[in-house]
Design an enzyme around this catalytic site. Structure first.
Site, PDB file in Angstrom:
ATOM      1  N   ASP A 113     -11.664  -4.572   9.336  1.00 16.47           N
ATOM      2  CA  ASP A 113     -11.863  -5.466   8.192  1.00 16.47           C
ATOM      3  C   ASP A 113     -11.318  -6.853   8.546  1.00 16.47           C
ATOM      4  O   ASP A 113     -10.524  -6.997   9.473  1.00 16.47           O
ATOM      5  CB  ASP A 113     -11.169  -4.919   6.933  1.00 16.47           C
ATOM      6  N   ASP A 165      -9.278  -9.856   7.053  1.00 21.08           N
ATOM      7  CA  ASP A 165      -8.437 -10.317   5.949  1.00 21.08           C
ATOM      8  C   ASP A 165      -8.200 -11.816   6.078  1.00 21.08           C
ATOM      9  O   ASP A 165      -8.007 -12.343   7.173  1.00 21.08           O
ATOM     10  CB  ASP A 165      -7.089  -9.582   5.960  1.00 21.08           C
ATOM     11  N   ASP A 225       4.707  -7.247   9.863  1.00 21.01           N
ATOM     12  CA  ASP A 225       5.487  -6.198  10.525  1.00 21.01           C
ATOM     13  C   ASP A 225       5.750  -6.450  12.016  1.00 21.01           C
ATOM     14  O   ASP A 225       6.893  -6.609  12.432  1.00 21.01           O
ATOM     15  CB  ASP A 225       4.873  -4.810  10.273  1.00 21.01           C
TER      16      ASP A 225
HETATM   17  P1  ATP Z   1      -5.746  -1.859  10.832  1.00 23.31           P
HETATM   18  O1  ATP Z   1      -6.593  -2.155  12.004  1.00 23.31           O
HETATM   19  O2  ATP Z   1      -5.253  -0.477  10.839  1.00 23.31           O
HETATM   20  O3  ATP Z   1      -6.324  -2.289   9.523  1.00 23.31           O
HETATM   21  P2  ATP Z   1      -3.883  -3.936  10.250  1.00 23.31           P
HETATM   22  O4  ATP Z   1      -2.785  -4.538  11.061  1.00 23.31           O
HETATM   23  O5  ATP Z   1      -4.994  -4.828   9.848  1.00 23.31           O
HETATM   24  O6  ATP Z   1      -4.415  -2.709  11.062  1.00 23.31           O
HETATM   25  P3  ATP Z   1      -3.486  -3.513   7.466  1.00 23.31           P
HETATM   26  O7  ATP Z   1      -2.854  -2.359   6.759  1.00 23.31           O
HETATM   27  O8  ATP Z   1      -4.914  -3.810   7.220  1.00 23.31           O
HETATM   28  O9  ATP Z   1      -3.225  -3.262   9.005  1.00 23.31           O
HETATM   29  O10 ATP Z   1      -2.589  -4.789   7.137  1.00 23.31           O
HETATM   30  C1  ATP Z   1      -3.021  -6.125   7.382  1.00 23.31           C
HETATM   31  C2  ATP Z   1      -1.840  -6.968   7.830  1.00 23.31           C
HETATM   32  O11 ATP Z   1      -0.848  -7.009   6.787  1.00 23.31           O
HETATM   33  C3  ATP Z   1      -1.100  -6.450   9.051  1.00 23.31           C
HETATM   34  O12 ATP Z   1      -1.715  -6.859  10.230  1.00 23.31           O
HETATM   35  C4  ATP Z   1       0.267  -7.046   8.871  1.00 23.31           C
HETATM   36  O13 ATP Z   1       0.292  -8.395   9.265  1.00 23.31           O
HETATM   37  C5  ATP Z   1       0.456  -6.994   7.364  1.00 23.31           C
HETATM   38  N1  ATP Z   1       1.124  -5.745   6.932  1.00 23.31           N
HETATM   39  C6  ATP Z   1       0.534  -4.586   6.553  1.00 23.31           C
HETATM   40  N2  ATP Z   1       1.442  -3.661   6.207  1.00 23.31           N
HETATM   41  C7  ATP Z   1       2.642  -4.240   6.349  1.00 23.31           C
HETATM   42  C8  ATP Z   1       3.991  -3.808   6.143  1.00 23.31           C
HETATM   43  N3  ATP Z   1       4.266  -2.579   5.725  1.00 23.31           N
HETATM   44  N4  ATP Z   1       4.993  -4.696   6.391  1.00 23.31           N
HETATM   45  C9  ATP Z   1       4.708  -5.950   6.822  1.00 23.31           C
HETATM   46  N5  ATP Z   1       3.476  -6.408   7.033  1.00 23.31           N
HETATM   47  C10 ATP Z   1       2.451  -5.581   6.813  1.00 23.31           C
HETATM   48 MG    MG Z   2      -6.604  -4.302   8.512  1.00 23.47          MG
END
Ligand code: ATP
Ligand code: MG
Length: 452
Positions: free
Chosen positions: A54, A56, A143
Site C-alpha cells: 500500500d 501511505d 519504529d
Molecule cells: P507493510 O509492508 O507490512 O505494510 P509497513 O512498514 O508499511 O509494512 P504499516 O503497518 O503499514 O507497516 O505501517 C506504516 C508505517 O507506519 C511504518 O512503515 C512505520 O513508519 C509506521 N508504524 C507502523 N506501526 C508502527 C508502530 N507500532 N510504531 C511506530 N511506527 C509505526
Molecule cells: Mg504499509
C-alpha cells in the site's frame, strides 16, 4: 535535524512503480500549499525492488483540511485520526491513507505554540491522542530506520533523516531510539521486528534481539484485536514459512501457540508439523501469485490437531457428532488460546471448514449438493486436499471432490448416484422392508467400500 536527499534513479527505482492514486493525492496536497510525501513501508519496498502493498501519504495538513481538499474522503480512527481518500471512479475499498505528521506529547509544546498560538485552536490540534507535529517530529515516532523514509514523487527525491537508506543497503533492522523504551511504549513493535526480519531477511541489531527474548511478555499488554492483526500479518505477506520459524525462535511462538510449541519441544507429531509447513508454503505461493489468502485458513490449520484431540475426547464421552464438534471448536478457539483472541468472524469460518471435513470424507449422497453450495466449500476442499498430501486421508476422496467440481451437471448427478447409500438411508430402508416384508432398491453396499 539534518536530512540526506537521494534521487530515486540513484536508488534504482522507477517512478512508474508508484500508484497513480497516491501521486494524485500528493499533487492535490501540494497544490494547496501542504506537504505531501509517501512514507514508510512503500518507500522501503520501492528501494528494495519489492512491490509495495500500500502507498501511505504523510502531510502537514490536519485531517479536516485534507477532507476539504478531497471531497471523497473520510476521517477514520478514534485513537489516531487518519484520512481515507478515494479517487473518483474507485471502489469503496480503494483508498489512500493520509496521515498528519505526529509528535510525541513532550516534544509537541513548542510546535503547537508556534502554529496555534490561541489555546482554542491548540486544543483542536491536540484533539484527543492526536498530537500533531512537524516532519522532524514525525520521523522519530516511527519504529525502524528502514520505515522512516519519505519520498517526494514530484521532486523524485527520498528524504532520509536517520540513515534508513544505509540500513536498507546493509540489510539491518535498527530501532529508532532506545529499543527497550520503544518496545515498552508499544510492544507491537516486537512482533513487527520479527516480521520484518522474516519478510525482508534482514538482521536485527543485537540489542533488539536481546530485548525481544527478555520482554516478549509485554505483548500481553496489547489490545487483543491489534495483537491479532499484527500476528496475522506474519502469514499473509508472502513469508509465512520463514515467519513461523522466526516466531518459535523467540518466546512469542510459545505464547501464541502453546500447543505447537510443546509438540516441537518433544518432537511429537511430525505429520502435523509437516501439515502446517505445507500450508504455510502454499500460502506463500498464493501471495506470490497475487491470489487471495484468508486468515481463517491459517487458523484452521494451526489449531487442527487440537481440534481433533478435543473432538475425540467428546465423542469418547458419548456426545453426538454435532455437539462434540461445537464443544471442540469452543475449546480450541475460545477457551484454550490465552493470548490470541480469535475474532468471531474467523471462528465462524474455521468452524465450517472443520465441520465439513467429516462430511466430505463421508460423502453421503444427500449431503453432496449442500456441501458444494456451502460458501466455505472451496476452503474446506483445499483443507481436505492438504490433509491428503500428508497422508491423513486417502487421495481417492480428494480426487473425487476435485472431479465433481470440474464436471458438468449430468456427470455430477451420475457421480452422486454411484455413491453408496448412507447408513441412515440403509437403516430406514431396512425398517421399511421389515414392515412390508418386501425388498426394493439396490442391494445394500457397505460404506467402508468407500471410505479410505
Ligand atoms: P507493510 O509492508 O507490512 O505494510 P509497513 O512498514 O508499511 O509494512 P504499516 O503497518 O503499514 O507497516 O505501517 C506504516 C508505517 O507506519 C511504518 O512503515 C512505520 O513508519 C509506521 N508504524 C507502523 N506501526 C508502527 C508502530 N507500532 N510504531 C511506530 N511506527 C509505526
Ligand atoms: Mg504499509
Amino acid at each position: 535535524m539534518e536530512a540526506e536527499y537521494y534521487c530515486s534513479l540513484e536508488l534504482g527505482f522507477d517512478q512508474s512503480d508508484i500508484s497513480p492514486d497516491s501521486f494524485e493525492v500528493i499533487q492535490g496536497l501540494k497544490s494547496h500549499g501542504y506537504d505531501g510525501l509517501l512514507v514508510g513501508g512503500c518507500v522501503r519496498d520501492l528501494i528494495l525492488g519489492l512491490k509495495p502493498k500500500d502507498f501511505d501519504v504523510a502531510t502537514d495538513a490536519l485531517p479536516h483540511q485534507v477532507c476539504k481538499i478531497f471531497p471523497r474522503s473520510r476521517i477514520i480512527g478514534r485513537r489516531f485520526k487518519i484520512v481515507h481518500v478515494r479517487q473518483r471512479g474507485r471502489r469503496y475499498m480503494d483508498y489512500i491513507e493520509v496521515t498528519t505528521y505526529r509528535a510525541n506529547p513532550e516534544s509537541s509544546g513548542s510546535w503547537m505554540s508556534r502554529i496555534f498560538p490561541k489555546s482554542r485552536k491548540r486544543r483542536k490540534a491536540l484533539d484527543g491522542e492526536n498530537i500533531y507535529g512537524m516532519r522532524e517530529e514525525d520521523v522519530v515516532r516511527r519504529d525502524f530506520t528502514i520505515n522512516s523514509l519519505y519520498y517526494d514523487p514530484v521532486e523524485e527525491q527520498v528524504i532520509d533523516y536517520l540513515g534508513g537508506i544505509q540500513d536498507i543497503q546493509q540489510r539491518q533492522l535498527r530501532m529508532i531510539g532506545n529499543p527497550q523504551q520503544r518496545f515498552l511504549e508499544d510492544p507491537a513493535r516486537m512482533i513487527r521486528a520479527i516480521r520484518f526480519k522474516a519478510k525482508l531477511g534482514f538482521d536485527l541489531e543485537h540489542e533488539m534481539e536481546e530485548e525481544i527474548q527478555q520482554h516478549t511478555a509485554w505483548v500481553e499488554e496489547l489490545n487483543s484485536s491489534r495483537l491479532y492483526d499484527e500476528v496475522i500479518k506474519f502469514f499473509n505477506q508472502g513469508a509465512a514459512e520463514k515467519s513461523w520459524d522466526q516466531i518459535f525462535d523467540t518466546p512469542l511462538g510459545e505464547m501464541l501457540f502453546s500447543h505447537i510449541a510443546s509438540d516441537r519441544k518433544h518432537g511429537n507429531s511430525a505429520r502435523f508439523a509437516n501439515f502446517v509447513r505445507r500450508a504455510l508454503r502454499n500460502t506463500d505461493r498464493r501471495v506470490r501469485k497475487g491470489l487471495p489468502v484468508i486468515d481463517s485458513f491459517f487458523i484452521a490449520v494451526v489449531f487442527w490437531n487440537e481440534y481433533q484431540k478435543s473432538l475425540l475426547r467428546y465423542t469418547g464421552k458419548g456426545l453426538r457428532e454435532n455437539d462434540a464438534h461445537d464443544s471442540a471448536v469452543s475449546d480450541c478457539l475460545v477457551k484454550r488460546p490465552k493470548l490470541l483472541v480469535i475474532p468471531l468472524r474467523v471462528r465462524d469460518i474455521v468452524h465450517e471448514i472443520w465441520r465439513m471435513q467429516a462430511r466430505m470424507e463421508r460423502r453421503d449422497k444427500r449431503d453432496i449438493e449442500p456441501i458444494m453450495e456451502n460458501r466455505r466449500f472451496r476452503a474446506a476442499y483445499d483443507f481436505l486436499a492438504l490433509r491428503s498430501t500428508v497422508g491423513e486421508i486417502g487421495s481417492a476422496c480428494t480426487k473425487w471432490w476435485a472431479e465433481i467440481q470440474g464436471t458438468n451437471a449430468k456427470k455430477r448427478a451420475s457421480m452422486i448416484d454411484q455413491l453408496p447409500d448412507s447408513k441412515q438411508a440403509r437403516s430406514k430402508r431396512r425398517r421399511r422392508k421389515n414392515r412390508s416384508g418386501r425388498q426394493h432398491g439396490r442391494p445394500p453396499e457397505t460404506q467402508s467400500q468407500d471410505i479410505m
